[in-house]
Design an enzyme around this catalytic site. Structure first.
Site, PDB file in Angstrom:
ATOM      1  CG  ASP A 110      20.326  -3.684  28.158  1.00 41.94           C
ATOM      2  OD1 ASP A 110      19.141  -4.075  28.186  1.00 41.94           O
ATOM      3  OD2 ASP A 110      20.686  -2.661  27.551  1.00 41.94           O
ATOM      4  CG  HIS A 168      19.533   1.506  28.715  1.00 47.36           C
ATOM      5  ND1 HIS A 168      20.196   0.359  28.320  1.00 47.36           N
ATOM      6  CD2 HIS A 168      20.351   2.142  29.597  1.00 47.36           C
ATOM      7  CE1 HIS A 168      21.374   0.305  28.931  1.00 47.36           C
ATOM      8  NE2 HIS A 168      21.484   1.362  29.714  1.00 47.36           N
ATOM      9  CG  ASP A 214      17.423  -2.210  26.106  1.00 46.92           C
ATOM     10  OD1 ASP A 214      18.156  -2.878  25.352  1.00 46.92           O
ATOM     11  OD2 ASP A 214      17.860  -1.318  26.885  1.00 46.92           O
ATOM     12  CG  HIS A 223      18.766   4.521  23.153  1.00 47.76           C
ATOM     13  ND1 HIS A 223      17.963   4.794  24.243  1.00 47.76           N
ATOM     14  CD2 HIS A 223      19.577   3.497  23.532  1.00 47.76           C
ATOM     15  CE1 HIS A 223      18.288   3.969  25.238  1.00 47.76           C
ATOM     16  NE2 HIS A 223      19.260   3.171  24.828  1.00 47.76           N
TER      17      HIS A 223
END
Ligand SMILES: [Zn+2]
Length: 345
Positions: A285, A198, A196, A160
């Site tokens: 995740d 996200h 991931d 991120h």
């Protein structure tokens, strides 16, 4: 596969994060690394090494000097004002129409260099950030030296973080720093596959206008999930980078039967890019019981993901990103690595 880690991440602990209307203990915690290492050993991965120390030059190839200076000075400045308790976090953010140049106070730095309330600083945060870079660069060097694959078991994660913004538990973009280091070491093309849950908004933004690094990501649709403002399929790169950014947003509740074809599509894009090295931003995740995630992958699905990645036949650097279901995080992560290793024979 050789696994690199460092013990210096442990001091990055004890802060809290906002989860919508709650203040909760950070999901991104030191026991994540412990449980992954234990599961890797359990599955027979014994080639585990402490990282070597690198200087900051590779970090500065990806991040701005002002941002890197902020990462180092944030806690000392905060501590001078508030004392050695709690954690440093932004109170407001530099938005449209506001001055976005720090004025020297820690508050203005936090406002300009962070984009959410999930990147707290404590006394051990900078040492942990730096150790994550060391872990990733040590693994990258191992691959550059001719290894078939390596696993950078680092924290905090990185995908991120952009050139000058921290957010979403991420401070320095470990995968991006490794990709640039490999290019600087002689590689012509790199592909970053981000699995991931996200979207890796930071990695995307760092390489968005470049054609030497392909960024391909499978993630929860930003219409429903963090980071909300980036990760749409229409984001395909710009300038020379047009066509070298490939997002596949997927609905919440996605299971392996829909995930695997999307992964195959991403892998086909990676193959077409013909990278010298594949960097995998490895988040698990996407697991069904992950407290931060919303997909429905099961533990038994993760070896398949590892095997599908292995089938590319590329030198591969795995870099740890997210995964927060502590009870199953170790097994899920080790399952990817084992699935990859077994497929490679
Ligand atoms: Zn994630």
């Amino acid at each position: 596969m050789r696994i690199f880690h460092s013990d210096e991440h442990r001091g990055h602990a004890g802060a809290k994060e906002m989860r919508y209307d709650e203040l909760i203990p950070m999901c991104e915690s030191p026991d994540r690394i412990d449980t992954i290492l234990a599961a890797l050993r359990e599955q027979g991965h014994r080639d585990v090494m402490q990282a070597s120390r690198f200087d900051l030059a590779p970090v500065l190839r990806v991040h701005t000097p002002g941002f890197v200076d902020f990462l180092q000075r944030c806690w000392p400045l905060w501590e001078a004002e508030f004392g050695p308790r709690g954690f440093a976090t932004a109170y407001m953010f530099g938005m449209r129409g506001m001055d976005q140049v720090p004025n020297g106070s820690v508050h203005s730095m936090l406002s300009c260099y962070t984009f959410d309330v999930c990147v707290p600083f404590v006394a051990g945060t900078w040492a942990a950030i730096r150790s994550a870079v060391d872990v990733t660069l040590s693994a990258a060097q191992h691959v550059a030296d001719g290894a078939d694959a390596a696993f950078a078991l680092c924290r905090p994660p990185g995908h991120h973080a952009s050139a000058d913004l921290a957010g979403g538990y991420c401070y320095v973009n470990n995968a991006a720093v490794a990709a640039q280091k490999l290019l600087d070491g002689g590689a012509s093309r790199i592909a970053i596959l981000d699995v991931d849950y996200h979207h890796g908004n930071g990695t995307q933004s760092i390489f968005y206008d470049r054609d030497d690094v392909l960024y391909a990501s499978l993630h929860a649709t930003p219409e429903r999930e963090y980071p909300f403002l980036l990760g749409y399929a229409r984001e395909t790169g710009k300038g020379r980078g047009e066509g070298f950014n490939f997002n596949q947003p997927l609905p919440l509740g996605t299971r392996i039967d829909a995930y695997r074809p999307a992964l195959a599509t991403a892998l086909a894009r990676v193959r077409a890019h013909a990278p010298d090295v594949l960097v995998v931003s490895l988040g698990v995740d996407s697991y069904i019981r992950d407290p931060v995630g919303g997909f429905a992958l099961e533990s038994d699905d993760f070896p398949t993901i590892g095997a599908d990645i292995a089938a590319l036949g590329l030198p591969t650097l795995f870099v740890m990103e997210g995964g927060y279901a502590i009870a199953e995080l170790g097994v899920n992560t080790a399952n990817v690595i084992t699935g990859f290793a077994q497929a490679r024979g």
